[in-house]
Write a protein that holds these residues in place. Sequence first.
Motif, short mmCIF file in Angstrom:
data_model
loop_
_atom_site.label_atom_id
_atom_site.label_comp_id
_atom_site.label_asym_id
_atom_site.label_seq_id
_atom_site.Cartn_x
_atom_site.Cartn_y
_atom_site.Cartn_z
N MET A 38 -4.90 2.74 4.72
CA MET A 38 -5.16 1.74 3.68
C MET A 38 -6.48 1.02 3.95
N THR B 255 0.51 4.85 6.15
CA THR B 255 -0.06 3.88 5.21
C THR B 255 -1.01 2.93 5.91
N ALA C 88 0.82 -1.21 0.00
CA ALA C 88 0.00 0.00 0.00
C ALA C 88 0.85 1.26 0.00
N TYR D 213 -4.96 -3.13 -5.14
CA TYR D 213 -5.15 -1.74 -4.73
C TYR D 213 -5.62 -0.87 -5.88
N ARG E 100 -7.51 -1.99 3.73
CA ARG E 100 -7.23 -3.42 3.71
C ARG E 100 -7.41 -3.98 5.12
#
Length: 787
Positions: free
Chosen positions: A355, A351, A309, A667, A357
């Motif tokens: 992110m 990050t 990421a 991504y 995720r």
Amino acid sequence: MTSSLADHLRALPDDGLMGLIRLRPDLVIPPPSDFSALAHRAQSRVAVARALDGLDTFTLEILDALRYTRVGHTSSVEAVLALTAPAGVEAARVRAAVDLLRAYAVAYGPDQAVRIVGAVDEVCSPYPLGLGRPAEQLDPVAGALVGDAAGLRRTLLAAPPAARAVLDRLAAGPPVGTVTPASLEPGSDSPVRWLVDRHLLVAVGRDAVELPVEISLVLRRDAGPLGQLHPDPPPMEAPQRDPARVDHAGAGQVLELVRNAEALVETIGAEPPAVLRSGGLGIRELRRYSKTVGVDEQSTALMVEIVTAAGLLGEEIVDTKRVESVFLPTVAYDAWRAMGIAARWHRLAVTWLTMTRAPSLVGQRDDRDRPINALAPELSRPGAPAQRRAALQVLADLPPGATAAPAAVVDVLAWRAPRRITRGVSAGVEASLAEAAFVGLTGFDGLTSYGRLVLEELASDTVDADDPLGLNSPDGMALIGSAALLDTLLPAPVDHVLLQADLSVIVPGPPEPGLAVELELLGTQESASVYRITPDTVRRSLDAGYSAGDLHALLARRSRTPVPQTLTYLIDDMARKHGGMRVGSANSYVRSDDESLIAEVLADRRLQPLNLRRLAPTVLASRHTPQRLLEALREAGYPPIQEDATGAAVLARPKVRRGPPRPTWAYRGVEDPAAGVRLSTPRLAGVIEQIRRGDAAARVARRAPVTVRANGAATASHTEALEVLQQALRDKTRVWVGYIDAHGATASRLVRPVSMGSGYLRAEDERTEMLHTFALHRITAAAPEEG
């Protein structure tokens, strides 16, 4: 007094609209055409559900009180205050909750006539305050029972303990419970059957019962009609630690994270793994990297997700026909590696916080019972950034040095956002706190001082909303704010080493970038602070162009201890042998001025597979490539070097592959464009100005003939027309409908929607007292009736 949400929004000043959009940025993605479109979007089911998800328990309880006290379409603050008074809640807190509902545009209007948007009833429980329907609506006999106060009291007092427990549970809400059909059969000895026979509960189906509202209010007589309110979050146990110890614990983990992330990317660069056809990194590769780096598989998966990421790891297509790709470090990795430790950590920490995720799901099973891999598309979770920051914000609200167990953080979040925190989400919160500890934002379950600054930077305009990771920063993430504070907690980078007699090299701290490059070439890393010099590493340095004198000077300059004599001998011995034998292309050849050495190589049984042939006393030829010949000779213990066609030595530095600076497949898409959006003040002002201009144009268009509205001037799109119709259906108001008739001509009609579904709108024309059916695909526009 405004009677619609569109009128209310139109009357708000710019500051009020900015506050609404900051709370609900999804309302302006994309920007609506006018205030009617903004109001329709704000009242849609999805938008209202998202707004309610951000409200705390007490505010939702006050919203339920407004729903319960409605008379017609409006309620009042005074009616709510009358309900909350028995619970002992301050009136100011109740008014503040109502004001918050107005700020979210879930409710609007003055104190004496507060309106609630229609979709609230659709996305919330059908039983406000957990109270059921009146007994008269459920069962006439139950209505007669509640009408006799003394008889109702006697019946309640006669209830067995098991039956009273059922009543108390339903009285707390919701008032409907499911039971087994056998428990409702006549003659059953279940407590539910006892309550149904005495009309304290009413059966509403084969397997459900409902508690009348009058009985619920009697059972709630001690707490009041609202029941137990929760104006404050649950108390937390927050043991106090020395803030400096928390910071140092986090700083220690920062060093580990940066070192492990670098080792992980270097390992991936040495042997690039293939990208799975379904997307992601294979399980076997993840396990291999876990053993190499020295952390568990879950932490390795987390680091893989973070470095990807952050743009340090990407994909490169190696076979265009088969569309096969491999993971490779990107060119951004080299720039990141040249930064200081604090700047490198800051990039990774920001990050992780931003992110979308969910690395904690790696290894779990998907809907098809297949394991979820790292970097797989299934790990995308648009709500992950908000969940991480919400969990850390609970720690940030505590005093510096205060710590809290993950379960306590979950309890507080369950009060702050009860609609979001479910059983599965609570596990995600605990996983986020574990990841925060691994990243180094927390220490001893407490938020570090630099971690607080990171959260403040993300909440303010310090981090660019268009470039939250700082990928386009010209100075490569300068040490400001949290990174500068962290830098004061980390040990200073060292420019020297300590050489030992066993040829080990001890680095007494994090090496500066220049020293790190030299150590990577001259030694093999055995641990975080120990390298070892071997004959192979010395040869590697000589292959890269260093001479024996260069290596002696380098060690003398970098070492704070005397250079061991064994190391000096090793360098001189390897330099003396280095280049004494040379390899070229014949396909390949070996030559040396030492005839005895050539004879030794020719007679070496280990080299017989090379099929060496003697061309001259000092030259051997082979059909293999120079690279294969070099490897075989070195494996046999000889120190050859390669030369080019002119006889000049070829310098050999390890080749480093780098992938393009593009994100991986996982991504490349964002499922929710409104997730985590933060609009700056100038952008908000531009959006509001655009809405006001569009609204002015729409109001002019509405004054035009009806045929113009039917051509689409009333609404900007077919979707917005459907939203207008849905709102009119909820409010039971009349609406102008523009449509294309059976002859292909445009027409319009003022109707009151009755139902909408299966591709058709059914609406009543009150002037002709006729019911019309419109095909939804033929509707071109819709506009509320002007008052």
